[in-house]
Design a protein around this motif. Structure first.
Motif, short mmCIF file in Angstrom:
data_model
loop_
_atom_site.label_atom_id
_atom_site.label_comp_id
_atom_site.label_asym_id
_atom_site.label_seq_id
_atom_site.Cartn_x
_atom_site.Cartn_y
_atom_site.Cartn_z
N MET A 170 -13.02 -7.71 32.75
CA MET A 170 -14.36 -7.55 31.61
C MET A 170 -13.94 -6.62 30.80
O MET A 170 -12.85 -6.08 30.65
N LEU A 171 -14.88 -6.16 29.84
CA LEU A 171 -14.75 -5.40 28.76
C LEU A 171 -14.79 -3.89 29.34
O LEU A 171 -15.56 -3.57 30.21
N ASP A 172 -14.21 -2.97 28.55
CA ASP A 172 -14.65 -1.54 29.11
C ASP A 172 -16.13 -1.25 28.75
O ASP A 172 -16.99 -1.83 27.65
N GLN A 173 -16.49 -0.26 29.27
CA GLN A 173 -18.06 0.34 29.11
C GLN A 173 -18.49 0.62 27.84
O GLN A 173 -19.44 0.31 27.28
N GLN A 174 -17.31 1.07 26.90
CA GLN A 174 -17.93 1.52 25.49
C GLN A 174 -18.08 0.28 24.84
O GLN A 174 -19.05 0.23 23.93
N LYS A 175 -17.50 -0.69 24.78
CA LYS A 175 -17.54 -2.09 24.05
C LYS A 175 -19.05 -2.60 24.51
O LYS A 175 -19.68 -2.96 23.45
N ILE A 176 -19.32 -2.71 25.79
CA ILE A 176 -20.52 -3.14 26.23
C ILE A 176 -21.69 -2.40 25.45
O ILE A 176 -22.69 -2.85 25.27
N GLU A 177 -21.43 -1.15 25.66
CA GLU A 177 -22.57 -0.14 25.08
C GLU A 177 -22.60 -0.34 23.59
O GLU A 177 -23.87 -0.38 23.04
N ARG A 178 -21.66 -0.54 23.00
CA ARG A 178 -21.63 -0.67 21.41
C ARG A 178 -22.51 -2.04 21.15
O ARG A 178 -23.26 -2.24 20.23
N ILE A 179 -22.06 -3.11 21.97
CA ILE A 179 -22.71 -4.56 21.88
C ILE A 179 -24.28 -4.23 22.12
O ILE A 179 -25.26 -4.68 21.25
N ASN A 180 -24.79 -3.44 22.85
CA ASN A 180 -26.16 -3.29 23.28
C ASN A 180 -26.79 -2.37 22.16
O ASN A 180 -28.11 -2.69 21.62
N GLN A 181 -26.01 -1.58 21.49
CA GLN A 181 -26.67 -0.79 20.59
C GLN A 181 -26.77 -1.52 19.11
O GLN A 181 -27.97 -1.52 18.59
N LEU A 182 -25.84 -2.49 19.15
CA LEU A 182 -26.10 -3.23 17.87
C LEU A 182 -27.12 -4.23 17.99
O LEU A 182 -27.88 -4.47 17.07
N ALA A 183 -27.48 -4.62 19.11
CA ALA A 183 -28.48 -5.47 19.48
C ALA A 183 -29.67 -4.81 19.34
O ALA A 183 -30.70 -5.40 18.60
N GLN A 184 -29.93 -3.71 19.93
CA GLN A 184 -31.10 -2.91 19.48
C GLN A 184 -31.36 -2.73 17.84
O GLN A 184 -32.31 -2.61 17.58
N LYS A 185 -30.07 -2.47 17.22
CA LYS A 185 -30.72 -1.86 16.07
C LYS A 185 -30.93 -3.19 15.12
O LYS A 185 -31.72 -2.96 14.15
N LYS A 186 -30.34 -4.47 15.45
CA LYS A 186 -30.67 -5.47 14.94
C LYS A 186 -32.29 -5.85 14.98
O LYS A 186 -32.72 -6.31 14.01
N ARG A 187 -32.75 -5.64 16.17
CA ARG A 187 -34.06 -5.79 16.48
C ARG A 187 -34.99 -5.13 15.57
O ARG A 187 -36.06 -5.26 15.39
N THR A 188 -34.53 -3.55 15.49
CA THR A 188 -35.41 -2.46 14.82
C THR A 188 -35.32 -2.57 13.44
O THR A 188 -36.35 -2.76 12.74
N VAL A 189 -34.15 -2.46 12.81
CA VAL A 189 -33.96 -2.17 11.43
C VAL A 189 -33.01 -3.13 10.68
O VAL A 189 -33.09 -2.95 9.66
N GLY A 190 -32.53 -3.83 11.42
CA GLY A 190 -31.43 -4.77 10.76
C GLY A 190 -29.89 -4.36 10.83
O GLY A 190 -29.69 -3.09 10.95
N LEU A 191 -29.05 -5.19 10.68
CA LEU A 191 -27.81 -4.48 10.62
C LEU A 191 -26.98 -4.88 9.08
O LEU A 191 -27.54 -5.82 8.34
#
Length: 56
Positions: A1-22
Motif C-alpha cells: 500500500m501507500l505510505d502513511q504520508q500520501k494517505i494523509e495528504r489524500i485525506n487533507q485534500l478531500a477535507q479541503k475540497k469539502r470546505t473551501v475547494g481546491l
C-alpha cells in the motif's frame, strides 16, 4: 500500500475540497494520488485473490 504520508495528504485534500475547494494544482495532485492509491489497492487485492485455494 501507500505510505502513511500520501494517505494523509489524500485525506487533507478531500477535507479541503469539502470546505473551501481546491486549486487546479491541488485537483491534479488529488487525482494523481487517488490513481496511485487505487493501483496499490488493486495489486494488493489481486495478490490476496491469487493466494486463495478452493477445496471441496
Amino acid at each position: 500500500m501507500l505510505d502513511q504520508q500520501k494517505i494523509e495528504r489524500i485525506n487533507q485534500l478531500a477535507q479541503k475540497k469539502r470546505t473551501v475547494g481546491l486549486t487546479e494544482a491541488e485537483t491534479i495532485e488529488q487525482q494523481e494520488l487517488r490513481q496511485e492509491y487505487l493501483k496499490a489497492f488493486r495489486q494488493s487485492f489481486r495478490g490476496q485473490l491469487d493466494n486463495i485455494e478452493w477445496t471441496d
